[in-house]
Design a protein around this motif. Structure first.
Motif, mmCIF file in Angstrom:
data_model
loop_
_atom_site.group_PDB
_atom_site.id
_atom_site.type_symbol
_atom_site.label_atom_id
_atom_site.label_comp_id
_atom_site.label_asym_id
_atom_site.label_seq_id
_atom_site.Cartn_x
_atom_site.Cartn_y
_atom_site.Cartn_z
ATOM 1 N N TYR A 473 1.035 -1.018 0.096
ATOM 2 C CA TYR A 473 0.096 -0.106 -0.131
ATOM 3 C C TYR A 473 0.901 1.090 0.036
ATOM 4 O O TYR A 473 1.928 1.550 0.624
ATOM 5 C CB TYR A 473 -0.914 -0.161 1.198
ATOM 6 N N VAL A 474 0.840 2.308 -1.003
ATOM 7 C CA VAL A 474 1.420 3.221 -1.173
ATOM 8 C C VAL A 474 0.619 4.550 -1.129
ATOM 9 O O VAL A 474 -0.354 4.590 -1.699
ATOM 10 C CB VAL A 474 2.212 3.192 -2.390
ATOM 11 N N PHE A 475 1.547 5.670 -0.712
ATOM 12 C CA PHE A 475 0.545 6.939 -0.566
ATOM 13 C C PHE A 475 1.409 8.035 -0.301
ATOM 14 O O PHE A 475 2.784 7.837 0.352
ATOM 15 C CB PHE A 475 -0.748 7.070 0.555
ATOM 16 N N LEU A 476 0.959 9.355 -0.311
ATOM 17 C CA LEU A 476 1.658 10.347 -0.262
ATOM 18 C C LEU A 476 1.050 11.306 0.920
ATOM 19 O O LEU A 476 0.103 11.225 0.963
ATOM 20 C CB LEU A 476 1.911 11.264 -1.431
ATOM 21 N N VAL A 486 5.075 7.097 1.772
ATOM 22 C CA VAL A 486 4.804 5.716 2.693
ATOM 23 C C VAL A 486 4.445 4.708 1.815
ATOM 24 O O VAL A 486 3.789 4.582 1.158
ATOM 25 C CB VAL A 486 3.905 6.125 3.632
ATOM 26 N N ALA A 487 5.225 3.558 2.018
ATOM 27 C CA ALA A 487 5.254 2.306 1.412
ATOM 28 C C ALA A 487 5.043 1.327 2.411
ATOM 29 O O ALA A 487 5.894 1.176 3.335
ATOM 30 C CB ALA A 487 5.876 2.127 0.503
ATOM 31 N N ALA A 488 3.854 0.490 2.425
ATOM 32 C CA ALA A 488 3.525 -0.626 3.467
ATOM 33 C C ALA A 488 3.549 -2.057 2.713
ATOM 34 O O ALA A 488 2.743 -2.302 1.893
ATOM 35 C CB ALA A 488 2.370 -0.379 4.236
ATOM 36 N N ASN A 489 4.515 -2.872 3.281
ATOM 37 C CA ASN A 489 4.417 -4.187 2.444
ATOM 38 C C ASN A 489 3.793 -5.275 3.382
ATOM 39 O O ASN A 489 4.536 -5.580 4.502
ATOM 40 C CB ASN A 489 6.015 -4.434 2.217
ATOM 41 N N TYR A 490 2.918 -5.741 2.888
ATOM 42 C CA TYR A 490 1.978 -6.796 3.651
ATOM 43 C C TYR A 490 2.486 -7.966 3.275
ATOM 44 O O TYR A 490 1.881 -9.062 3.650
ATOM 45 C CB TYR A 490 0.613 -6.593 3.531
ATOM 46 N N ASP A 491 3.521 -8.415 2.440
ATOM 47 C CA ASP A 491 3.874 -9.566 1.965
ATOM 48 C C ASP A 491 4.556 -10.110 3.050
ATOM 49 O O ASP A 491 5.554 -9.469 3.658
ATOM 50 C CB ASP A 491 4.457 -9.557 0.830
ATOM 51 N N ASP A 492 4.948 -11.600 3.011
ATOM 52 C CA ASP A 492 5.671 -11.968 3.937
ATOM 53 C C ASP A 492 7.055 -12.193 3.366
ATOM 54 O O ASP A 492 8.133 -12.678 4.287
ATOM 55 C CB ASP A 492 5.217 -13.523 4.286
#
Length: 555
Positions: A473-476, A486-492
């Motif tokens: 999920y990416v946003f400014l 901001v980048a949030a990685n929900y991957d394992d």
């Protein structure tokens, strides 16, 4: 003169559990066997540590006296029949006296109200505001106020119990019928509990036969709504319950309480809230109301009736949980905030509370580390408030079998218990993983408090231009010359992602195309980016990792 907006961060805590250091507890243990936390455990040092996390408000859960199996008859407090009390400690939401403080929480029971007043003072001195529960929909079956002011008539006094419904009754009745739930009413005592005529049960159960899954320990309060006739409202003249419950709010407001978290607010008519909030705010302008409302179709109705904040449970919480557990793509987060975009500053985001399972439990994600992307998303993407549940900052798993609540991934509200991570944190015995979880919470929450981009900046969701991202999920966020990416990685798994910053983002946020240098506010790593309209940005991400790149555009 301009005033900077503040990011509200609420810390929910059960005093009964917070200060208890007895780790030799037993399932279904009594207060003598398992111990109990006290209001005095919130020392200046303890409150300073909470405030250090960026917390602005402390929600002390379970302050008002409620039904319990512990005997306080020696202090003049009536004993509750154990058959209608859930757990040895009892539910904080089965109130027995709206004008009293729970004796479990007092070091000196006779001075329990003074201890609460001192708790309010200490919290304010630590720079934080005080929230307590207001439970308007139901009370304990044996409700009786001993501490009410002399001019106050108790709930139920003057009721015509021969009527199932009367607008001026405080309760609903089942005339001619005895309370007969689907369990033994003599359990835990030699004599059975008798209630005749039976009162309606708190979860809108209007017959005398509630089951184990009902809120059988409570009775429903009557706000002038005739459920027997299909929920017809009778609000003129003002129902008795409206006046009595408003007086209770005023009583606690005078004690210095700053906000009320209103339990199951949508089970009480919005007309009452409009009436009560107006009266309270006329005398206490600063008072805020937080509503537990689960029906999105009713959100705007309750906001118009005086609520400052509403739980965003069925929208953002459920979505972040699904994304965290790989049951939904990250684009679902976009849909969740868009559904309440017109009231976004009124929506309270959270990942845990006393009703929900712990992120690290086997019933949710299985590890607190997997919740970090959701934490960053919930805290940083909007200006609206965020709520943290005590122990969440250490990765508490909630996998104890405490007694009444059983092993369900939640931290009990019914039993005398001690929370493992909270105990070990007080003794400086956290594991390396727990220390890391605390550190990342500390960083993210304080970034939210300190960065203008978060507290008052514009938000731009990049997901519509990056449909290839399913687990990121990416946003400014932008305020003045500062930009957060901001980048949030929900991957394992660790990933290398390319994402597009569309031309519209440059126009909307007033960003120029340029080469910039950025620093990750979490790792302190530095990286250069070429910001171009419809250009792509590449970042390397750790498994379940978060990047918060700060760019000063002026430089």
């Amino acid at each position: 003169m301009t005033f900077r907006m503040e990011k509200t961060i609420i810390y929910q805590v059960l005093p009964r559990l917070f200060g208890n250091r007895n780790t030799s507890r037993i399932a279904n243990g009594t207060i003598a066997e398992n111990g109990c936390g006290k209001m005095n455990d919130f020392t200046d040092a303890a409150l300073k540590k909470i405030a250090k996390l960026g917390v602005t408000h402390v929600w002390y859960t379970g302050i008002i006296r409620h039904a319990t199996q512990t005997d306080y008859i020696g202090y003049g407090i009536p004993r509750n029949h154990p058959a209608i009390v859930k757990g040895k400690a009892g539910s904080p939401y089965a109130i027995t006296d709206y004008y009293d403080v729970d004796p479990d929480l007092a070091t000196n029971v006779d001075h329990r109200m003074a201890e609460f007043e001192h708790l309010v003072e200490r919290t304010h001195q630590a720079g934080m505001k005080v929230i307590i529960d207001f439970v308007p929909n139901h009370v304990a079956r044996q409700y009786h106020s001993q501490c009410k002011p002399r001019n106050v008539k108790d709930l139920g006094v003057g009721d015509d119990a021969s009527k199932g419904f009367d607008p001026q009754n405080n309760f609903y009745y089942c005339p001619g019928q005895r309370f007969a739930p689907h369990f033994d009413l003599s359990q835990g005592d030699g004599k059975p509990y008798i209630e005749e005529p039976a009162k309606a049960t708190g979860n809108d159960h209007f017959d005398p036969y509630p089951g184990h899954d009902d809120w059988y320990e409570t009775v429903k309060l009557n706000y002038g709504v005739d459920y027997y006739a299909g929920r017809v409202g009778h609000f003129d003249p003002i129902p008795s319950t409206w006046k009595k419950m408003t007086d209770i709010l005023l009583f606690w407001a005078k004690k210095g309480v700053d906000a009320f978290r209103c339990d199951m607010a949508e089970m009480v008519p919005a007309e009452f809230w409009a009436y009560a909030t107006a009266i309270v705010r006329k005398k206490f302008k600063h008072i805020q109301f937080i509503g537990e409302v689960y029906n999105p179709h009713e959100y705007r109705h309750y906001i118009a009736s005086g609520f400052d904040l509403l739980y965003d449970k069925v929208g953002m919480y459920d979505t972040l949980r699904a994304v965290t557990c790989h049951q939904a793509p990250t684009s679902a987060i976009t849909h969740a905030w868009q559904s309440t975009d017109d009231i976004r500053d009124k929506m309270l985001y959270f990942l845990e509370n006393h009703d929900e399972q712990r992120i690290g439990s086997d019933f949710f994600a299985g590890s607190p580390l997997k919740g970090i992307p959701a934490l960053a998303s919930a805290v940083l993407m909007q200006q609206n408030p965020f709520m943290l549940y005590f122990g969440e900052e250490y990765g508490e798993r909630g996998m104890d079998s405490e007694g009444f609540s059983g092993r369900d991934g939640r931290t009990t509200i019914f039993d005398y218990w001690a929370v493992d991570t909270v105990c070990r944190a007080a003794k400086h015995q956290l594991t390396p993983e727990e220390k890391w979880v605390y550190a990342i919470h500390d960083k993210i929450l304080n970034i939210a408090r300190q960065e203008k981009c978060v507290s008052e900046g514009f938000f731009f969701d990049l997901m519509y231009a990056n449909t290839h991202l399913q687990r990121q999920y990416v946003f400014l966020r932008k305020a003045g010359d500062d930009l957060l990416m901001v980048a949030a990685n929900y991957d394992d798994q660790p990933v290398s992602i390319d994402f597009c910053i569309p031309a519209y983002a440059f126009d909307f946020l007033h960003i120029d195309e340029e080469d910039v240098k950025a620093v990750d506010l979490l790792s302190k790593k530095r990286q250069a980016f070429a910001l171009r309209k419809d250009g792509r940005v590449n970042v390397q991400m750790e498994s379940r990792g978060v990047n918060i790149w700060k760019i000063n555009l002026k430089r």
